[in-house]
Scaffold this active site. Structure first.
Site, mmCIF file in Angstrom:
data_model
loop_
_atom_site.group_PDB
_atom_site.id
_atom_site.type_symbol
_atom_site.label_atom_id
_atom_site.label_comp_id
_atom_site.label_asym_id
_atom_site.label_seq_id
_atom_site.Cartn_x
_atom_site.Cartn_y
_atom_site.Cartn_z
ATOM 1 N N GLY A 112 2.842 -1.084 4.301
ATOM 2 C CA GLY A 112 2.838 0.329 3.961
ATOM 3 C C GLY A 112 4.256 0.822 3.686
ATOM 4 O O GLY A 112 4.787 0.653 2.594
ATOM 5 N N GLY A 113 4.882 1.389 4.716
ATOM 6 C CA GLY A 113 6.190 2.028 4.564
ATOM 7 C C GLY A 113 7.217 1.182 3.825
ATOM 8 O O GLY A 113 7.902 1.665 2.911
ATOM 9 N N GLY B 275 2.395 2.255 10.710
ATOM 10 C CA GLY B 275 3.320 3.380 10.540
ATOM 11 C C GLY B 275 4.022 3.789 11.817
ATOM 12 O O GLY B 275 4.648 4.841 11.870
ATOM 13 N N HIS C 183 -9.503 0.955 4.830
ATOM 14 C CA HIS C 183 -8.224 1.180 5.527
ATOM 15 C C HIS C 183 -8.461 2.106 6.727
ATOM 16 O O HIS C 183 -9.287 3.024 6.659
ATOM 17 C CB HIS C 183 -7.211 1.797 4.565
ATOM 18 C CG HIS C 183 -5.816 1.783 5.111
ATOM 19 N ND1 HIS C 183 -5.377 2.721 6.010
ATOM 20 C CD2 HIS C 183 -4.783 0.933 4.918
ATOM 21 C CE1 HIS C 183 -4.125 2.454 6.336
ATOM 22 N NE2 HIS C 183 -3.731 1.368 5.689
ATOM 23 N N GLU D 28 -5.283 -5.105 10.646
ATOM 24 C CA GLU D 28 -4.291 -4.046 10.811
ATOM 25 C C GLU D 28 -4.562 -3.280 12.103
ATOM 26 O O GLU D 28 -5.356 -2.318 12.099
ATOM 27 C CB GLU D 28 -4.358 -3.070 9.632
ATOM 28 C CG GLU D 28 -4.078 -3.703 8.292
ATOM 29 C CD GLU D 28 -3.502 -2.681 7.327
ATOM 30 O OE1 GLU D 28 -2.385 -2.891 6.875
ATOM 31 O OE2 GLU D 28 -4.163 -1.668 7.063
ATOM 32 N N ASN E 23 0.869 -1.181 0.000
ATOM 33 C CA ASN E 23 0.000 0.000 0.000
ATOM 34 C C ASN E 23 0.902 1.227 0.000
ATOM 35 O O ASN E 23 1.490 1.573 1.023
ATOM 36 C CB ASN E 23 -0.882 -0.031 1.257
ATOM 37 C CG ASN E 23 -1.688 1.248 1.422
ATOM 38 O OD1 ASN E 23 -1.813 2.035 0.491
ATOM 39 N ND2 ASN E 23 -2.232 1.459 2.614
ATOM 40 N N TRP E 24 1.011 1.837 -1.170
ATOM 41 C CA TRP E 24 1.938 2.980 -1.294
ATOM 42 C C TRP E 24 1.373 4.239 -0.640
ATOM 43 O O TRP E 24 2.083 5.240 -0.513
ATOM 44 C CB TRP E 24 2.225 3.251 -2.772
ATOM 45 C CG TRP E 24 2.973 2.159 -3.478
ATOM 46 C CD1 TRP E 24 3.334 0.923 -2.975
ATOM 47 C CD2 TRP E 24 3.462 2.182 -4.829
ATOM 48 N NE1 TRP E 24 4.000 0.188 -3.922
ATOM 49 C CE2 TRP E 24 4.095 0.934 -5.080
ATOM 50 C CE3 TRP E 24 3.426 3.121 -5.855
ATOM 51 C CZ2 TRP E 24 4.684 0.620 -6.316
ATOM 52 C CZ3 TRP E 24 4.012 2.812 -7.087
ATOM 53 C CH2 TRP E 24 4.642 1.579 -7.298
ATOM 54 N N LYS E 25 0.121 4.214 -0.258
ATOM 55 C CA LYS E 25 -0.552 5.391 0.323
ATOM 56 C C LYS E 25 -0.351 6.613 -0.590
ATOM 57 O O LYS E 25 -0.287 6.458 -1.798
ATOM 58 C CB LYS E 25 -0.040 5.660 1.742
ATOM 59 C CG LYS E 25 -0.060 4.418 2.620
ATOM 60 C CD LYS E 25 0.064 4.749 4.065
ATOM 61 C CE LYS E 25 0.274 3.483 4.867
ATOM 62 N NZ LYS E 25 0.061 3.650 6.276
ATOM 63 N N SER F 139 3.522 -2.097 10.380
ATOM 64 C CA SER F 139 4.970 -2.088 10.566
ATOM 65 C C SER F 139 5.640 -3.416 10.210
ATOM 66 O O SER F 139 6.550 -3.867 10.905
ATOM 67 C CB SER F 139 5.318 -1.666 12.004
ATOM 68 O OG SER F 139 4.846 -0.348 12.244
ATOM 69 N N GLU G 16 -6.898 4.534 7.792
ATOM 70 C CA GLU G 16 -6.731 5.969 7.503
ATOM 71 C C GLU G 16 -7.989 6.544 6.851
ATOM 72 O O GLU G 16 -8.309 7.715 7.023
ATOM 73 C CB GLU G 16 -5.473 6.179 6.640
ATOM 74 C CG GLU G 16 -4.216 5.983 7.481
ATOM 75 C CD GLU G 16 -2.999 5.481 6.722
ATOM 76 O OE1 GLU G 16 -2.983 5.538 5.487
ATOM 77 O OE2 GLU G 16 -2.057 5.005 7.402
HETATM 78 C C1 PEP Z 1 -0.733 0.111 5.942
HETATM 79 O O1 PEP Z 1 -0.743 1.240 5.492
HETATM 80 O O2 PEP Z 1 -1.655 -0.653 5.632
HETATM 81 C C2 PEP Z 1 0.370 -0.292 6.808
HETATM 82 C C3 PEP Z 1 0.314 -1.462 7.372
HETATM 83 O O3 PEP Z 1 1.406 0.598 6.970
HETATM 84 P P1 PEP Z 1 2.849 0.296 7.654
HETATM 85 O O4 PEP Z 1 3.363 -0.989 7.053
HETATM 86 O O5 PEP Z 1 3.691 1.469 7.267
HETATM 87 O O6 PEP Z 1 2.626 0.167 9.106
#
Ligand code: PEP
Length: 252
Positions: free
Chosen positions: A234-235, A173, A95, A167, A9-11, A213, A97
């Site tokens: 994500g990251g 994050g 998600h 999640e 997930n590049w957000k 994470s 967010e």
């Molecule tokens: C996400 O955005 O779904 C996520 C899990 O982010 P991260 O891996 O950065 O925690």
């Protein structure tokens, strides 16, 4: 046996050129390996371009959100049919967010899930509790409410086109991942509840990703849990080497 599925997930990150380089590096690094399912979810404006990069490769294409109508006067929204049109097979729905910053409710998320499935998109449905909810011993009731709301009227047949991403919001994050035991416990609960909602056998086949994470150094132990069937990243999905290392950790 459930096949592991790692999605990035590049957000709201990248520009078209670095998104293209990132996708190209993932395609190159993965080659023809199909032991793990892989997808990238770039921002809307780059879907078409990244779609060209991943076309004909094992890397799938997903969007990060969609609206619930096909067309019409819904300024700023993007329909499931449009996502299919630019080559998406996947869409992330619900998600945290979106829930947190855009006020998405389980009811709206459920409508989006139905609309996406109707358009023949596969859905990554995200659920997860906040830190306060976990500390208040409310993880299970929260997941229960999110699942019951967002999976309303989803049949066992429809569930076959879905993945659930557990999640925990406190892990997204933050650099603080759930422990493998915490992830496994939540995934077992999710599978049980989905079984009650959509049918036991569909729930047994359901891929449940962990997200929060996930990094190259914790992926293997998380992915070795029996009910952790993949990761939503994500990251670490923004660096090809890190993302590919997580994919490789899924080959067990
Ligand atoms: C996400 O955005 O779904 C996520 C899990 O982010 P991260 O891996 O950065 O925690």
């Amino acid at each position: 046996m459930r096949k592991k599925f790692i999605a990035g997930n590049w957000k709201m990150n990248t520009r078209s050129i670095d998104g293209e380089l990132l996708a190209s590096a993932i395609v190159k690094g993965l080659g023809s390996d199909t032991r793990v399912d892989v997808a990238v979810c770039p921002p809307f404006p780059f879907l078409s371009r990244i779609g060209q990069v991943v076309r004909g490769t094992p890397v799938g294409l997903g969007a990060q959100n969609c609206y619930l109508k096909d067309d019409g006067a819904f300024t700023g929204e993007v329909s499931p049919a449009m996502l299919v049109d630019v080559g998406c097979q996947w869409v992330i729905v619900g998600h945290s967010e979106r829930r947190q910053f855009f006020g998405e409710s389980d009811k709206l998320i459920n409508q989006k899930v139905h609309a996406a499935l109707k358009a023949k998109l596969r859905v990554i449905l995200c659920i997860g509790e906040t830190l306060d909810e976990r500390n208040g011993n409310r993880m299970k009731p929260v997941l229960n409410t999110q699942l019951a709301g967002s999976l309303a009227d989803i049949s066992s047949e429809q569930l076959k086109s879905m993945v659930v991403a557990y999640e925990p919001v406190w892990a997204i994050g933050t650099g603080v991942n759930a422990t493998p035991q915490q992830a496994q416990e939540a995934h077992v609960f999710v599978r049980e509840r989905v079984g009650q909602l959509c049918g036991e056998s569909a729930a047994q086949s359901l891929v449940i990703q962990y997200g929060g994470s996930v990094k190259p150094d914790n992926a293997a132990v998380l992915l070795s849990q029996p009910d952790v069937d993949g990761a939503l990243v994500g990251g670490a999905s923004l660096k090809a080497d890190d993302f590919l290392a997580i994919v490789r950790a899924g080959i067990q």
